[in-house]
Motif scaffolding. Structure first.
Motif, PDB file in Angstrom:
ATOM      1  N   ALA A 163       0.814  -1.215   0.000  1.00 59.58           N
ATOM      2  CA  ALA A 163       0.000   0.000   0.000  1.00 59.58           C
ATOM      3  C   ALA A 163       0.852   1.273   0.000  1.00 59.58           C
ATOM      4  CB  ALA A 163      -0.929   0.006   1.203  1.00 59.58           C
ATOM      5  N   LEU A 164       1.934   1.290   0.746  1.00 60.84           N
ATOM      6  CA  LEU A 164       2.716   2.514   0.901  1.00 60.84           C
ATOM      7  C   LEU A 164       4.061   2.500   0.185  1.00 60.84           C
ATOM      8  CD1 LEU A 164       1.961   3.323   4.635  1.00 60.84           C
ATOM      9  CD2 LEU A 164       0.926   4.297   2.601  1.00 60.84           C
ATOM     10  N   GLY A 165       4.490   1.355  -0.257  1.00 56.51           N
ATOM     11  CA  GLY A 165       5.745   1.292  -1.002  1.00 56.51           C
ATOM     12  C   GLY A 165       6.942   0.931  -0.138  1.00 56.51           C
ATOM     13  N   THR A 166       8.056   0.797  -0.817  1.00 56.60           N
ATOM     14  CA  THR A 166       9.278   0.327  -0.172  1.00 56.60           C
ATOM     15  C   THR A 166       9.870   1.353   0.783  1.00 56.60           C
ATOM     16  OG1 THR A 166       9.741  -1.017  -2.108  1.00 56.60           O
ATOM     17  CG2 THR A 166      11.565  -0.626  -0.623  1.00 56.60           C
ATOM     18  N   PHE A 167       9.972   2.611   0.343  1.00 56.55           N
ATOM     19  CA  PHE A 167      10.639   3.624   1.161  1.00 56.55           C
ATOM     20  C   PHE A 167       9.941   3.819   2.503  1.00 56.55           C
ATOM     21  CE2 PHE A 167      11.252   8.013   2.579  1.00 56.55           C
ATOM     22  CZ  PHE A 167      12.628   8.004   2.725  1.00 56.55           C
TER      23      PHE A 167
ATOM     24  N   LEU B   2      10.428   0.688   4.725  1.00 55.42           N
ATOM     25  CA  LEU B   2      11.774   0.608   5.303  1.00 55.42           C
ATOM     26  C   LEU B   2      11.981   1.676   6.369  1.00 55.42           C
ATOM     27  CD1 LEU B   2      13.935  -0.181   2.159  1.00 55.42           C
ATOM     28  CD2 LEU B   2      13.284  -1.730   4.014  1.00 55.42           C
ATOM     29  N   PHE B   3      11.393   2.831   6.170  1.00 53.44           N
ATOM     30  CA  PHE B   3      11.457   3.889   7.182  1.00 53.44           C
ATOM     31  C   PHE B   3      10.779   3.431   8.472  1.00 53.44           C
ATOM     32  CE2 PHE B   3      10.084   7.860   9.184  1.00 53.44           C
ATOM     33  CZ  PHE B   3      11.267   8.575   9.180  1.00 53.44           C
ATOM     34  N   ASP B   4       9.622   2.793   8.366  1.00 55.52           N
ATOM     35  CA  ASP B   4       8.920   2.276   9.539  1.00 55.52           C
ATOM     36  C   ASP B   4       9.727   1.195  10.247  1.00 55.52           C
ATOM     37  OD1 ASP B   4       6.834   3.997   9.144  1.00 55.52           O
ATOM     38  OD2 ASP B   4       5.524   2.511   8.198  1.00 55.52           O
ATOM     39  N   ILE B   5      10.361   0.335   9.474  1.00 55.83           N
ATOM     40  CA  ILE B   5      11.202  -0.706  10.065  1.00 55.83           C
ATOM     41  C   ILE B   5      12.396  -0.078  10.781  1.00 55.83           C
ATOM     42  CG2 ILE B   5      12.724  -2.652   9.518  1.00 55.83           C
ATOM     43  CD1 ILE B   5      10.678  -3.376   7.296  1.00 55.83           C
ATOM     44  N   GLY B   6      12.968   0.972  10.200  1.00 52.00           N
ATOM     45  CA  GLY B   6      14.064   1.689  10.848  1.00 52.00           C
ATOM     46  C   GLY B   6      13.632   2.311  12.162  1.00 52.00           C
TER      47      GLY B   6
END
Length: 84
Positions: free
Chosen positions: A51-55, A58-62
């Motif tokens: 839904a929101l894409g890779t960037f 990955l930001f949320d995972i960070g």
């Protein structure tokens, strides 16, 4: 509700760390767990990556990694008896 708990506990734990109180460890843990549950629900059940894409994903995972790192840092300070 998990988002609100995460935000409030995250801000509160940062402020309490300035006062070097032991309570910061539990509040940081609550923040980390609520963020983990929020991320798990979002990625597993709501297909957040698609839904929101890779960037953004990955930001949320960070942010999740930083939140858990902050909890372990507070726990380390408690073991070193820096927190009162």
């Amino acid at each position: 509700m998990l988002w609100t708990i995460n935000i409030i506990c995250g801000m509160l734990s940062s402020i309490l760390l300035l006062f070097r109180t032991r309570l910061v460890v539990w509040i940081a843990f609550i923040s980390a767990v609520s963020m983990f549950l929020l991320a798990a629900i979002g990625f597993i059940f709501m297909k957040r990556w698609e839904a929101l894409g890779t960037f953004v994903s990955l930001f949320d995972i960070g942010l999740l990694i930083l939140t858990w790192t902050f909890y372990f840092y507070c726990r380390h300070l408690k073991k070193k008896r820096i927190l009162k």
